[in-house]
Design an enzyme around this catalytic site. Structure first.
Site, PDB file in Angstrom:
ATOM      1  N   ARG A 130       0.825  -1.221   0.000  1.00 49.94           N
ATOM      2  CA  ARG A 130       0.000   0.000   0.000  1.00 49.94           C
ATOM      3  C   ARG A 130       0.858   1.270   0.000  1.00 49.94           C
ATOM      4  NH1 ARG A 130      -5.512  -0.165   1.468  1.00 49.94           N
ATOM      5  NH2 ARG A 130      -6.294  -2.245   1.062  1.00 49.94           N
ATOM      6  N   ASP A 149      -6.843  -2.068  -7.423  1.00 52.46           N
ATOM      7  CA  ASP A 149      -7.372  -2.703  -6.212  1.00 52.46           C
ATOM      8  C   ASP A 149      -7.695  -4.150  -6.540  1.00 52.46           C
ATOM      9  OD1 ASP A 149      -8.407  -1.856  -3.346  1.00 52.46           O
ATOM     10  OD2 ASP A 149      -9.752  -3.388  -4.151  1.00 52.46           O
ATOM     11  N   TYR A 156     -14.970 -11.448  -0.559  1.00 52.91           N
ATOM     12  CA  TYR A 156     -15.626 -10.176  -0.935  1.00 52.91           C
ATOM     13  C   TYR A 156     -16.872 -10.437  -1.771  1.00 52.91           C
ATOM     14  CZ  TYR A 156     -11.879  -7.451   1.070  1.00 52.91           C
ATOM     15  OH  TYR A 156     -11.008  -6.879   1.969  1.00 52.91           O
ATOM     16  N   ARG A 168      -6.661  12.623  -4.963  1.00 51.39           N
ATOM     17  CA  ARG A 168      -7.953  12.078  -4.528  1.00 51.39           C
ATOM     18  C   ARG A 168      -9.011  13.142  -4.248  1.00 51.39           C
ATOM     19  NH1 ARG A 168     -11.039   9.837  -3.419  1.00 51.39           N
ATOM     20  NH2 ARG A 168     -11.131   8.326  -1.716  1.00 51.39           N
TER      21      ARG A 168
HETATM   22  O1  CP3 Z   1      -0.020  -1.421  -2.592  1.00 56.47           O
HETATM   23  C1  CP3 Z   1      -0.263  -0.451  -3.351  1.00 56.47           C
HETATM   24  O2  CP3 Z   1       0.202   0.684  -3.154  1.00 56.47           O
HETATM   25  C2  CP3 Z   1      -1.081  -0.705  -4.599  1.00 56.47           C
HETATM   26  C3  CP3 Z   1      -2.476  -0.468  -4.525  1.00 56.47           C
HETATM   27  C4  CP3 Z   1      -3.409  -1.361  -3.718  1.00 56.47           C
HETATM   28  C5  CP3 Z   1      -4.614  -0.875  -3.163  1.00 56.47           C
HETATM   29  N1  CP3 Z   1      -5.303  -1.928  -2.641  1.00 56.47           N
HETATM   30  C6  CP3 Z   1      -5.038   0.525  -3.179  1.00 56.47           C
HETATM   31  C7  CP3 Z   1      -6.130   0.971  -2.306  1.00 56.47           C
HETATM   32  C8  CP3 Z   1      -3.353  -2.736  -3.470  1.00 56.47           C
HETATM   33  C9  CP3 Z   1      -2.269  -3.726  -3.805  1.00 56.47           C
HETATM   34  C10 CP3 Z   1      -4.573  -3.069  -2.794  1.00 56.47           C
HETATM   35  C11 CP3 Z   1      -4.913  -4.447  -2.394  1.00 56.47           C
HETATM   36  C12 CP3 Z   1      -6.121  -4.687  -1.597  1.00 56.47           C
HETATM   37  N2  CP3 Z   1      -7.331  -4.073  -1.691  1.00 56.47           N
HETATM   38  C13 CP3 Z   1      -6.229  -5.710  -0.633  1.00 56.47           C
HETATM   39  C14 CP3 Z   1      -5.155  -6.707  -0.283  1.00 56.47           C
HETATM   40  C15 CP3 Z   1      -4.104  -6.103   0.555  1.00 56.47           C
HETATM   41  C16 CP3 Z   1      -4.450  -5.980   1.981  1.00 56.47           C
HETATM   42  O3  CP3 Z   1      -4.512  -4.831   2.467  1.00 56.47           O
HETATM   43  O4  CP3 Z   1      -4.622  -7.012   2.635  1.00 56.47           O
HETATM   44  C17 CP3 Z   1      -7.529  -5.650  -0.099  1.00 56.47           C
HETATM   45  C18 CP3 Z   1      -8.087  -6.550   0.977  1.00 56.47           C
HETATM   46  C19 CP3 Z   1      -8.220  -4.624  -0.785  1.00 56.47           C
HETATM   47  C20 CP3 Z   1      -9.632  -4.216  -0.611  1.00 56.47           C
HETATM   48  C21 CP3 Z   1      -9.767  -2.826  -0.165  1.00 56.47           C
HETATM   49  N3  CP3 Z   1      -9.457  -1.726  -0.928  1.00 56.47           N
HETATM   50  C22 CP3 Z   1     -10.238  -2.364   1.091  1.00 56.47           C
HETATM   51  C23 CP3 Z   1     -10.671  -3.261   2.225  1.00 56.47           C
HETATM   52  C24 CP3 Z   1     -10.223  -0.967   1.057  1.00 56.47           C
HETATM   53  C25 CP3 Z   1     -10.744  -0.027   2.109  1.00 56.47           C
HETATM   54  C26 CP3 Z   1      -9.841   0.088   3.244  1.00 56.47           C
HETATM   55  C27 CP3 Z   1      -8.717   1.021   2.931  1.00 56.47           C
HETATM   56  O5  CP3 Z   1      -7.561   0.669   3.152  1.00 56.47           O
HETATM   57  O6  CP3 Z   1      -9.029   2.136   2.492  1.00 56.47           O
HETATM   58  C28 CP3 Z   1      -9.680  -0.574  -0.206  1.00 56.47           C
HETATM   59  C29 CP3 Z   1      -9.439   0.794  -0.685  1.00 56.47           C
HETATM   60  C30 CP3 Z   1      -8.080   1.122  -1.208  1.00 56.47           C
HETATM   61  N4  CP3 Z   1      -7.288   0.313  -1.978  1.00 56.47           N
HETATM   62  C31 CP3 Z   1      -7.404   2.369  -1.037  1.00 56.47           C
HETATM   63  C32 CP3 Z   1      -6.186   2.275  -1.723  1.00 56.47           C
HETATM   64  C33 CP3 Z   1      -5.133   3.335  -1.886  1.00 56.47           C
HETATM   65  C34 CP3 Z   1      -7.947   3.586  -0.300  1.00 56.47           C
HETATM   66  C35 CP3 Z   1      -8.841   4.330  -1.233  1.00 56.47           C
HETATM   67  C36 CP3 Z   1      -8.885   5.804  -1.009  1.00 56.47           C
HETATM   68  O7  CP3 Z   1      -8.083   6.525  -1.620  1.00 56.47           O
HETATM   69  O8  CP3 Z   1      -9.751   6.230  -0.245  1.00 56.47           O
END
Ligand code: CP3
Length: 343
Positions: free
Chosen positions: A23, A72, A147, A36
């Site tokens: 992330r 994502d 999911y 954003r």
């Molecule tokens: O790693 C990176 O920088 C690449 C981008 C990336 C995102 N999500 C961006 C994101 C990657 C590799 C993911 C994977 C992801 N997404 C996982 C597996 C990794 C882990 O954390 O276990 C999962 C379970 C998700 C599902 C997901 N996406 C959730 C549960 C959420 C909400 C919670 C949160 O962290 O905000 C997201 C949103 C998300 N994915 C954001 C980002 C940058 C936040 C969105 C925003 O800008 O508001």
């Protein structure tokens, strides 16, 4: 290109320990928040220029040794007919979860070359601009299934487990369909130019060993073996919260296994017969502490990493949105400095 990360994935010796951060593109960076403010999360993922820009941000700001595609794990579910949204407060929501045979039968198959063209464009764009390797990724079959079935993040995963224990035929049909989709999606990313891939199995650790072994790992194996028969990019498998089953996971033919902070990495490596490169495993919350504490913890992980076949530094899970950026910069620098081998 700086290929230190790729060399360690392949088990080759290098002069310092490479680092990237799960992330690493995200809300803790003011430069990400700026973008954003203008666009919502899904729009950002689907715009190749903006997605490339935020992918590059942490490489330039932190000096990490690899970039990870900005997207994502839920994006490839949309073309299956899934109605996906990201709520600022709740996180991802799937408005039409799959919990019975009828909704499973409605799931579409698709060609990622057409339906996820924006991912291909982002990768091609990045490959002509990056000086470090690009990591592509996907969710693992089980994590995506949670999911799909729950309709979002969950506490007890009751709907998923109801299917797993109550209707195993349908559960396995879902796993099999997702495995094919993920395979095609990852091969598309590889053809477009990613240098390595990571498979996120964020929720594997909610399942008992018996069911992991019998009904889940076989799909991970199928996925990785099929990718391996078509390409030789390194594969990282990240089974989060799974130290209790690492011995069994060592049978998975990934090159690298991601480890969270619940176990020493040399112990994890030993459980896997020191056959794989280890990625990890600092607790993301260490980055809220003082520089001294960050340094101490980095040293501890680096010292244990020496016993592994190879070690890629990372956190044990994604970086948290509140993390101070200065601490993250210090973290990356100190990993590089402390691991540098003198001649
Ligand atoms: O790693 C990176 O920088 C690449 C981008 C990336 C995102 N999500 C961006 C994101 C990657 C590799 C993911 C994977 C992801 N997404 C996982 C597996 C990794 C882990 O954390 O276990 C999962 C379970 C998700 C599902 C997901 N996406 C959730 C549960 C959420 C909400 C919670 C949160 O962290 O905000 C997201 C949103 C998300 N994915 C954001 C980002 C940058 C936040 C969105 C925003 O800008 O508001």
């Amino acid at each position: 290109m700086n290929d230190t990360f790729l060399k360690v994935c392949r088990g080759e010796k290098v002069s310092y320990t490479p680092i990237w951060i799960m992330r690493q593109a995200g809300r803790y960076l003011p430069e990400y928040q700026e973008i954003r403010k203008r666009v919502d999360f899904l729009t950002l993922c689907k715009d190749p220029d903006l997605a490339s820009e935020v992918t590059i941000q942490p490489v330039e700001i932190l000096g990490v040794d690899a970039a990870i595609l900005f997207s994502d794990i839920l994006i490839p579910l949309e073309p299956m007919g899934i109605d996906l949204e990201f709520s600022e407060k709740i996180g991802p929501i799937i408005n039409n979860p799959v919990r019975d045979k009828a909704s499973f039968d409605n799931l579409l198959s698709y060609n990622p070359d057409d339906e996820l063209d924006f991912v291909k464009k982002t990768i091609k764009n990045l490959k002509s601009n990056l000086k470090v390797p690009l990591i592509g990724f996907s969710g693992a079959p089980f994590t995506l299934a949670t999911y799909l079935i729950e309709g979002g993040t969950s506490k007890n995963f009751i709907n998923t487990k109801k299917l797993m224990y109550g209707d195993r035929v349908l559960f396995e049909e879902i796993m099999a369909k997702l495995t094919i989709m993920i395979h095609d999606y990852l091969l598309m990313q590889i053809k477009a130019g990613v240098d390595a891939i990571q498979i996120f199995d964020t929720w594997l650790g909610i399942v008992c060993p018996e069911y992991i072994l019998k009904y889940i790992l076989k799909y991970v194996n199928k996925l990785i073996d099929n990718i391996k028969s078509n390409s030789n990019v390194p594969i990282i498998y990240f089974p989060f919260n799974c130290s209790y089953i690492l011995k069994q996971i060592s049978g998975v033919s990934a090159d690298v296994i991601g480890i969270d902070w619940r176990i020493y990495i040399d112990n994890a490596s030993e459980l896997m017969n020191n056959q794989k490169t280890i990625q990890g495993n600092l607790d993301p919350c260490v980055l809220f502490a003082t520089r001294d504490i960050i340094k101490q913890n980095v040293e501890m992980v680096l010292n244990r990493g020496v016993a592994c076949k190879g070690h890629i530094f990372n956190l044990g899970h994604g970086i948290l949105p509140e993390t101070p950026v200065d601490n993250v910069k210090y973290f990356v620098d100190i990993v590089h400095k402390l691991s540098q081998k003198g001649d």
